[in-house]
Design a protein around this motif. Sequence first.
Motif, PDB file in Angstrom:
ATOM      1  N   GLU A 140     159.532 -83.831 -25.677  1.00  0.00           N
ATOM      2  CA  GLU A 140     159.034 -83.092 -24.508  1.00  0.00           C
ATOM      3  C   GLU A 140     158.374 -83.992 -23.493  1.00  0.00           C
ATOM      4  O   GLU A 140     157.758 -84.997 -23.837  1.00  0.00           O
ATOM      5  N   ILE A 141     158.491 -83.583 -22.233  1.00  0.00           N
ATOM      6  CA  ILE A 141     157.746 -84.214 -21.146  1.00  0.00           C
ATOM      7  C   ILE A 141     156.965 -83.106 -20.452  1.00  0.00           C
ATOM      8  O   ILE A 141     157.547 -82.097 -20.041  1.00  0.00           O
ATOM      9  N   ALA A 142     155.649 -83.265 -20.344  1.00  0.00           N
ATOM     10  CA  ALA A 142     154.810 -82.225 -19.739  1.00  0.00           C
ATOM     11  C   ALA A 142     154.325 -82.658 -18.360  1.00  0.00           C
ATOM     12  O   ALA A 142     154.122 -83.852 -18.104  1.00  0.00           O
ATOM     13  N   PHE A 143     154.155 -81.675 -17.478  1.00  0.00           N
ATOM     14  CA  PHE A 143     153.720 -81.923 -16.106  1.00  0.00           C
ATOM     15  C   PHE A 143     152.309 -81.386 -15.926  1.00  0.00           C
ATOM     16  O   PHE A 143     152.068 -80.189 -16.083  1.00  0.00           O
ATOM     17  N   HIS A 198     162.720 -80.886 -23.785  1.00  0.00           N
ATOM     18  CA  HIS A 198     161.995 -79.857 -23.035  1.00  0.00           C
ATOM     19  C   HIS A 198     161.254 -80.470 -21.856  1.00  0.00           C
ATOM     20  O   HIS A 198     160.687 -81.556 -21.980  1.00  0.00           O
ATOM     21  N   LEU A 199     161.262 -79.778 -20.731  1.00  0.00           N
ATOM     22  CA  LEU A 199     160.291 -80.050 -19.668  1.00  0.00           C
ATOM     23  C   LEU A 199     159.262 -78.932 -19.770  1.00  0.00           C
ATOM     24  O   LEU A 199     159.620 -77.763 -19.939  1.00  0.00           O
ATOM     25  N   VAL A 200     157.989 -79.288 -19.662  1.00  0.00           N
ATOM     26  CA  VAL A 200     156.924 -78.332 -19.933  1.00  0.00           C
ATOM     27  C   VAL A 200     156.002 -78.239 -18.724  1.00  0.00           C
ATOM     28  O   VAL A 200     155.396 -79.228 -18.303  1.00  0.00           O
ATOM     29  N   ASP A 201     155.925 -77.031 -18.164  1.00  0.00           N
ATOM     30  CA  ASP A 201     155.123 -76.772 -16.966  1.00  0.00           C
ATOM     31  C   ASP A 201     153.740 -76.287 -17.409  1.00  0.00           C
ATOM     32  O   ASP A 201     153.617 -75.222 -17.998  1.00  0.00           O
ATOM     33  N   LEU A 230     155.537 -84.408 -27.948  1.00  0.00           N
ATOM     34  CA  LEU A 230     155.231 -84.804 -26.563  1.00  0.00           C
ATOM     35  C   LEU A 230     155.409 -86.315 -26.401  1.00  0.00           C
ATOM     36  O   LEU A 230     154.752 -87.103 -27.076  1.00  0.00           O
ATOM     37  N   ARG A 231     156.317 -86.737 -25.504  1.00  0.00           N
ATOM     38  CA  ARG A 231     156.609 -88.163 -25.328  1.00  0.00           C
ATOM     39  C   ARG A 231     155.767 -88.783 -24.217  1.00  0.00           C
ATOM     40  O   ARG A 231     155.346 -89.919 -24.299  1.00  0.00           O
ATOM     41  N   VAL A 232     155.598 -88.042 -23.131  1.00  0.00           N
ATOM     42  CA  VAL A 232     154.852 -88.592 -21.996  1.00  0.00           C
ATOM     43  C   VAL A 232     154.410 -87.431 -21.098  1.00  0.00           C
ATOM     44  O   VAL A 232     155.055 -86.377 -21.081  1.00  0.00           O
ATOM     45  N   VAL A 233     153.322 -87.635 -20.385  1.00  0.00           N
ATOM     46  CA  VAL A 233     152.843 -86.639 -19.425  1.00  0.00           C
ATOM     47  C   VAL A 233     153.096 -87.178 -18.025  1.00  0.00           C
ATOM     48  O   VAL A 233     152.861 -88.365 -17.760  1.00  0.00           O
ATOM     49  N   GLY A 243     144.828 -91.855 -25.907  1.00  0.00           N
ATOM     50  CA  GLY A 243     146.090 -92.523 -26.233  1.00  0.00           C
ATOM     51  C   GLY A 243     147.314 -91.713 -25.864  1.00  0.00           C
ATOM     52  O   GLY A 243     148.366 -91.835 -26.491  1.00  0.00           O
ATOM     53  N   ILE A 244     147.189 -90.869 -24.836  1.00  0.00           N
ATOM     54  CA  ILE A 244     148.336 -90.061 -24.391  1.00  0.00           C
ATOM     55  C   ILE A 244     149.002 -90.790 -23.225  1.00  0.00           C
ATOM     56  O   ILE A 244     148.379 -90.999 -22.181  1.00  0.00           O
ATOM     57  N   PRO A 245     150.261 -91.232 -23.388  1.00  0.00           N
ATOM     58  CA  PRO A 245     150.909 -91.971 -22.306  1.00  0.00           C
ATOM     59  C   PRO A 245     151.211 -91.071 -21.109  1.00  0.00           C
ATOM     60  O   PRO A 245     151.572 -89.909 -21.295  1.00  0.00           O
ATOM     61  N   PHE A 246     151.025 -91.600 -19.909  1.00  0.00           N
ATOM     62  CA  PHE A 246     151.350 -90.796 -18.727  1.00  0.00           C
ATOM     63  C   PHE A 246     151.970 -91.632 -17.623  1.00  0.00           C
ATOM     64  O   PHE A 246     151.822 -92.846 -17.565  1.00  0.00           O
TER      65      PHE A 246
END
Length: 206
Positions: free
Chosen positions: A25-28, A72-75, A106-109, A134-137
Amino acid sequence: MRINSVEFVTSADRMTGCPPATLPEIAFAGRSNVGKSSIINSLLKRKDTAKVSSTPGKTRLINFFRVNNSFHLVDLPGYGHARVSAAEKKRWGVFIEDYLTKRETLRVVVLLRDISIPPVASDTDMADWMIASGIPFIEVLTKADKAGQGEIARRVNAARETIPADGAVLVVSSKTGLGIDKLWKEMSGRLLASDTVNHSEIVHRG
Ligand SMILES: Nc1nc2c(ncn2[C@@H]2O[C@H](COP(=O)(O)OP(=O)(O)OP(=O)(O)O)[C@@H](O)[C@H]2O)c(=O)[nH]1
Ligand SMILES: [Mg+2]
């Protein structure tokens, strides 16, 4: 990125409402009204997959979109929206924090900011918190169509100074499509780094 299919999966207001964690997933994320839903539509080459509104606080749930049956793209709901109650803000905050820290897929924000609005505490807090957790963005400045070349250059430099991020600062506009291919390239790099994704579905053009 070639978009073969887009499906709305579900809206969640708590962790147990999230779909099974099977796809990367990639979250926005970003403040209310910054253009999160619009960027998702631009990336997907769709007009209204993610609901866009001039009224801040439109996205109140975490919305999951499945792309090419591969990721997934996550809004996410925007933070810092004044018109919701303190109790609701707190509840969202807890859920978003849970999602960002506990979601294994979750891979990246993608962290969005409006290019014309200098960062406020909630932006820098969010970036600092993600670094500490440690959450990559990927840092993205939105609505670039509203700014001239000079302002864009100034804002990119300022963004580099105020928010320490590991990668580049990307400049995008959902209105003109500026920077969308670059953002896809950055995102697909993060997706390709994961094993679960079907690599043949992630092809970026050019
Ligand atoms: N000029 C310009 N306006 C934009 C752009 N992207 C979004 N907007 C406008 O900004 C407003 C908010 O866009 P949304 O995509 O709903 O923003 P959001 O971050 O999802 O907002 P919330 O769901 O409330 O958190 C809408 O009126 C959009 O038309 C852009 O690239 N350029
Ligand atoms: Mg939205």
